[in-house]
Every structure is written in structure tokens, then in C-alpha cells.
Design a protein around this motif. Sequence first.
Motif, PDB file in Angstrom:
ATOM      1  N   PRO A 114      22.236  27.183  61.792  1.00 29.12           N
ATOM      2  CA  PRO A 114      21.979  26.515  60.507  1.00 29.12           C
ATOM      3  C   PRO A 114      20.515  26.476  60.082  1.00 29.12           C
ATOM      4  O   PRO A 114      20.232  26.428  58.892  1.00 29.12           O
ATOM      5  CB  PRO A 114      22.506  25.104  60.732  1.00 29.12           C
ATOM      6  N   VAL A 115      19.559  26.508  61.015  1.00 18.67           N
ATOM      7  CA  VAL A 115      18.158  26.532  60.555  1.00 18.67           C
ATOM      8  C   VAL A 115      17.513  27.906  60.754  1.00 18.67           C
ATOM      9  O   VAL A 115      16.369  28.120  60.385  1.00 18.67           O
ATOM     10  CB  VAL A 115      17.283  25.439  61.216  1.00 18.67           C
ATOM     11  N   MET A 116      18.255  28.834  61.342  1.00 18.51           N
ATOM     12  CA  MET A 116      17.806  30.225  61.505  1.00 18.51           C
ATOM     13  C   MET A 116      16.427  30.329  62.144  1.00 18.51           C
ATOM     14  O   MET A 116      15.618  31.185  61.768  1.00 18.51           O
ATOM     15  CB  MET A 116      17.818  30.937  60.141  1.00 18.51           C
ATOM     16  N   LEU A 117      16.178  29.453  63.121  1.00 16.24           N
ATOM     17  CA  LEU A 117      14.841  29.419  63.720  1.00 16.24           C
ATOM     18  C   LEU A 117      14.500  30.730  64.439  1.00 16.24           C
ATOM     19  O   LEU A 117      13.375  31.219  64.343  1.00 16.24           O
ATOM     20  CB  LEU A 117      14.722  28.225  64.675  1.00 16.24           C
ATOM     21  N   GLY A 118      15.484  31.284  65.128  1.00 23.79           N
ATOM     22  CA  GLY A 118      15.237  32.532  65.851  1.00 23.79           C
ATOM     23  C   GLY A 118      14.888  33.673  64.913  1.00 23.79           C
ATOM     24  O   GLY A 118      14.030  34.506  65.202  1.00 23.79           O
ATOM     25  N   LEU A 119      15.553  33.689  63.770  1.00 29.63           N
ATOM     26  CA  LEU A 119      15.293  34.719  62.768  1.00 29.63           C
ATOM     27  C   LEU A 119      13.867  34.595  62.233  1.00 29.63           C
ATOM     28  O   LEU A 119      13.101  35.563  62.194  1.00 29.63           O
ATOM     29  CB  LEU A 119      16.295  34.581  61.615  1.00 29.63           C
ATOM     30  N   LYS A 120      13.518  33.365  61.842  1.00 29.54           N
ATOM     31  CA  LYS A 120      12.183  33.156  61.283  1.00 29.54           C
ATOM     32  C   LYS A 120      11.119  33.470  62.329  1.00 29.54           C
ATOM     33  O   LYS A 120      10.084  34.058  62.023  1.00 29.54           O
ATOM     34  CB  LYS A 120      12.047  31.724  60.775  1.00 29.54           C
ATOM     35  N   THR A 121      11.407  33.075  63.577  1.00 32.72           N
ATOM     36  CA  THR A 121      10.472  33.349  64.661  1.00 32.72           C
ATOM     37  C   THR A 121      10.257  34.850  64.820  1.00 32.72           C
ATOM     38  O   THR A 121       9.111  35.316  64.872  1.00 32.72           O
ATOM     39  CB  THR A 121      11.010  32.774  65.993  1.00 32.72           C
ATOM     40  N   ASP A 122      11.338  35.609  64.874  1.00 29.74           N
ATOM     41  CA  ASP A 122      11.195  37.046  65.113  1.00 29.74           C
ATOM     42  C   ASP A 122      10.505  37.765  63.956  1.00 29.74           C
ATOM     43  O   ASP A 122       9.815  38.762  64.155  1.00 29.74           O
ATOM     44  CB  ASP A 122      12.557  37.679  65.428  1.00 29.74           C
ATOM     45  N   GLN A 123      10.688  37.251  62.749  1.00 28.73           N
ATOM     46  CA  GLN A 123       9.970  37.853  61.612  1.00 28.73           C
ATOM     47  C   GLN A 123       8.465  37.613  61.755  1.00 28.73           C
ATOM     48  O   GLN A 123       7.657  38.491  61.458  1.00 28.73           O
ATOM     49  CB  GLN A 123      10.515  37.302  60.292  1.00 28.73           C
ATOM     50  N   GLU A 124       8.113  36.419  62.243  1.00 28.86           N
ATOM     51  CA  GLU A 124       6.697  36.124  62.497  1.00 28.86           C
ATOM     52  C   GLU A 124       6.162  36.997  63.625  1.00 28.86           C
ATOM     53  O   GLU A 124       5.031  37.489  63.579  1.00 28.86           O
ATOM     54  CB  GLU A 124       6.522  34.646  62.871  1.00 28.86           C
ATOM     55  N   VAL A 125       7.006  37.172  64.648  1.00 28.78           N
ATOM     56  CA  VAL A 125       6.601  38.010  65.785  1.00 28.78           C
ATOM     57  C   VAL A 125       6.333  39.434  65.306  1.00 28.78           C
ATOM     58  O   VAL A 125       5.332  40.042  65.682  1.00 28.78           O
ATOM     59  CB  VAL A 125       7.683  37.998  66.894  1.00 28.78           C
ATOM     60  N   LEU A 126       7.192  39.937  64.440  1.00 30.00           N
ATOM     61  CA  LEU A 126       6.967  41.275  63.892  1.00 30.00           C
ATOM     62  C   LEU A 126       5.625  41.322  63.167  1.00 30.00           C
ATOM     63  O   LEU A 126       4.847  42.268  63.326  1.00 30.00           O
ATOM     64  CB  LEU A 126       8.101  41.679  62.932  1.00 30.00           C
ATOM     65  N   GLY A 127       5.353  40.276  62.393  1.00 28.85           N
ATOM     66  CA  GLY A 127       4.074  40.192  61.687  1.00 28.85           C
ATOM     67  C   GLY A 127       2.895  40.270  62.655  1.00 28.85           C
ATOM     68  O   GLY A 127       1.921  40.986  62.417  1.00 28.85           O
ATOM     69  N   GLU A 128       3.001  39.550  63.779  1.00 27.96           N
ATOM     70  CA  GLU A 128       1.926  39.558  64.790  1.00 27.96           C
ATOM     71  C   GLU A 128       1.773  40.945  65.410  1.00 27.96           C
ATOM     72  O   GLU A 128       0.660  41.407  65.652  1.00 27.96           O
ATOM     73  CB  GLU A 128       2.231  38.527  65.893  1.00 27.96           C
ATOM     74  N   LEU A 129       2.908  41.583  65.687  1.00 27.84           N
ATOM     75  CA  LEU A 129       2.859  42.922  66.291  1.00 27.84           C
ATOM     76  C   LEU A 129       2.220  43.918  65.325  1.00 27.84           C
ATOM     77  O   LEU A 129       1.430  44.778  65.735  1.00 27.84           O
ATOM     78  CB  LEU A 129       4.264  43.384  66.693  1.00 27.84           C
ATOM     79  N   VAL A 130       2.557  43.796  64.042  1.00 22.29           N
ATOM     80  CA  VAL A 130       1.950  44.676  63.036  1.00 22.29           C
ATOM     81  C   VAL A 130       0.440  44.414  62.980  1.00 22.29           C
ATOM     82  O   VAL A 130      -0.360  45.343  62.901  1.00 22.29           O
ATOM     83  CB  VAL A 130       2.613  44.482  61.647  1.00 22.29           C
ATOM     84  N   ARG A 131       0.070  43.147  63.054  1.00 20.60           N
ATOM     85  CA  ARG A 131      -1.350  42.790  63.027  1.00 20.60           C
ATOM     86  C   ARG A 131      -2.114  43.484  64.164  1.00 20.60           C
ATOM     87  O   ARG A 131      -3.224  43.960  63.993  1.00 20.60           O
ATOM     88  CB  ARG A 131      -1.486  41.270  63.143  1.00 20.60           C
ATOM     89  N   ARG A 132      -1.480  43.538  65.341  1.00 18.66           N
ATOM     90  CA  ARG A 132      -2.141  44.164  66.489  1.00 18.66           C
ATOM     91  C   ARG A 132      -2.138  45.683  66.415  1.00 18.66           C
ATOM     92  O   ARG A 132      -3.113  46.320  66.783  1.00 18.66           O
ATOM     93  CB  ARG A 132      -1.424  43.772  67.785  1.00 18.66           C
TER      94      ARG A 132
END
Lengths: 258, 190
Positions: A114-132
Motif C-alpha cells: 500500500p505505500v510502495m516503499l520498496g518501489l520508491k526505494t529502488d527508484q532512488e537506488v537507480l538514481g544513485e547508481l546513475v549518479r555514480r
Amino acid sequence: MAVSGAQARMDRNPGYYHQLLQGDRSPSLEDAIRTDLNRTFPDNVRFRTTAQPCLQRPLYNVLLAFGRHNQAVGYCQGMNFIAGYLILVTKNEEESFWLLDALVGRILPDYYGPVMLGLKTDQEVLGELVRRKMPAVAALMDGHGVLWTLLVSRWFICLFVDILPVETVLRIWDCLFNEGSKIIFRVALTLIKQHQALILEATSIPEICDKFKQLTRGSFVTDCHTFMQKIFSEPGSLPMRTISQLRERCRARLLAQG
Amino acid sequence: MLVGDSGVGKTCLLVRFKDGAFLAGTFISTVGIDFRNKVLDVDGMKVKLQIWDTAGQERFRSVTHAYYRDAHALLLLYDVTNKASFDNIQAWLAEIQEYAQHDVVLMLLGNKVDSAQERVVKREDGEKLAKEYGLPFMETSAKTGLNVDLAFTAIAKELKQRSMKAPSEPRFRLHDYVKREGRGASCCRF
């Protein structure tokens, strides 16, 4: 079925799937699923109401059984496309149910709750990986204030269904069942890295959106064998330890933001 | 930005406006958030609308919230053949109040009026709710195209006026415009 543990669970729980289907009525769950039946692969003849047999019924059953089985998740839009593919491939409702359970319940970290925390987390993780790995792309995103959810939420939620060609999606899923959710990052990073120059041409948010739609088309993604080799070479080293650390950090940040 | 319950016709309304076509049985559920743009000619001036289409299921709101604060206008839809989607309008309005800019342009639309037989929400009910919250209101049909262009044009006119702030022109009044130009479902049967 074997590598995901789905077969073992199905063998240990004979009749469980059918019990779920005969369970108490669940009106809001049933309505939510029914709303999407006509909107799942309408272009596929076997999902049309005129098909004999029409796959909408098995689709409904699998999603209903899953919603009753995993009540914390219930039904989340996107699961309709995943279950639809599973039914097309296995041609078996019960196996599709246990594979969906393996994906949503164990392989993917809380994408559909219901809060899709894992989804939001992984999208942020992708952002961090792209940053690196591709700082210029990250800088473009930051410069325009683009959130990753806008560009990649369907990649994660639908596991590339209707984003990439069918054969490519199924090859990715093989790896997903075998190796876990990290594979999604490999695919996403490969798509972005391969088209870095194209993405960097964008000068506005609409253009960035368009470029991201373009990078899931063309011979690069239809030639699935080469594509699968690329996802293991192109993004470079991607240790699980790094992913776990990033997930922890991003989740904490999201929780702090409320 | 288009918001409202799952299945009320947000994507179909947008495609009708953008391409002039009705997606009869060939559209898929929107997952997450999607984006399309369209350039409109408003009183001789080009207005570029960036339109965000959202998934209606409740859990996706936590994903789409982030976009509310940047939205200049919101089209809030319900389905006149689905009572629950109408009942949920108040919850949507609470959501909008919490996350959107306080001066966001907001319009309430009752969609699917072509399905006269299955209608369960009366036009007066929509009007009453809209009046209560001071919102411009129209009934639309993505299938026949009724009031679809009008809804987006009205929003474009309002946004254009806000960005121009030209004191010489007479002030554009969204409420009056919608009331004057909006068509009832009955006038458009062929």
C-alpha cells in the motif's frame, strides 16, 4: 518453477490455490481486479472476451487468489500484466499463482504494498547508481528537477512488460527468477548507458520523457541475446553489497521525508 | 494533471483530446505516471500544455503526490456510471488541498455520459458537489468527445491569462466560460 522455489511451495501446499478461490467474497479486491481485466493486453487475441477460451478468467482467478493469499499486498495495478505473461507462458493458473507469489512475495522488495516503499526505494537506488556511473545523466535530471518515478516507475512495476519486446522481457525474467531483483538495475543501467548521448540531447522535461521512451525501442532491445550479454558487461561491477547499502540509505531517507 | 479513481477514463479523455480518437477496448491500465503534451491555439497565441496522466489506484497516490505541487491545473474526474468514483471525489479534494498549490486551477468532470443507460450519478449531483466546493464542472464523454476539448481549452485560457496578467483584456472567467460553452449530454446525439 524450480529456481524460484515456486514448485516446492506448490508441492507442499496441494489444493491451497483452489481453496483461495473458494474463499469468502472480497468485494473491493474483486472490483479492483475487474476494472483492469479489459485493460490487460487488449491487443492479444487470447485476452479478448471473444477468445475461446478467454484468458481473462484465469487472469482474474490468479489475481484474486493472490490478493487473498497475500492480504498485505492485495491487488496492485501492474500485477495484471505480470500475471498475464505468466499465464501465457505457463498456460497454467496454479503455476502462475505460485510464480507471482515468488516474485511479489520474495524476489521483489515491497514494490506493490500500500505505500510502495520498496518501489520508491529502488527508484532512488537507480538514481544513485546513475549518479555514480553516469554523472552527466544525473546532472541533467537534477538540472530539470526530474524525479526518477516519472521515467522508470513502469519499468519496475511491470518488470518491463510492454516496455521491451516479449522475448527480451522473458529472458530478463529468467535472470530475475534465478538471480533476484538486482537484475532490474542491470537492465535499467544498460538502457540508460547505451543511450547516454541521446538522453543528453534533451533540453526540457518533455524531451527527457521522450528520450526515455525511445531508449526502449529499436534493434538494441529486440536482439535479445546480445542485449542479455550487454546487461552483464555494460553497467560494470554491481555487487549486492552496494545495492543493499544503497537500499538501506535510500529507504531511511524516504522514511525521514515522510 | 489528470486525477481520479481507477477506470474513470482519464487516459481516454486525454487521448480523445490529443488525437481526437476514442480508445475502444485497446487501452491499458495506466501504471505510475505518464506524460503527453499538446500545443493549443488560444485566442491567437500558442499555449503548450504538458499533461500528466496518473494511475488511479489509491496506493499510487504516494507516488503521484510528488507531482501535485508543480501542477498548474488539475482535472478531477469521476465516472457517472460508477457511484463509488463520485463518492471518492471528496477524498481526492482533501488530497489536492494537502499537496497541490493553493491557487491551482481545478475542474470537476463527470465522464462517460454517453452511457446513459448505466448512469447512476445524476448531473445535478455533480453540479451540487461542484457548487459546494466552488469548482467549475462539466459532464464529458471521451467516447463522443462531448466537452473534452472545451475542458482543456478552458484550462488553457485560464492558465494563459494567469501568466499574461494583461490588464487591458477583459478578465477571463473560467466558471462563466464553462457554464456558457458546456453542452448537455442530450444535445449531442446524432
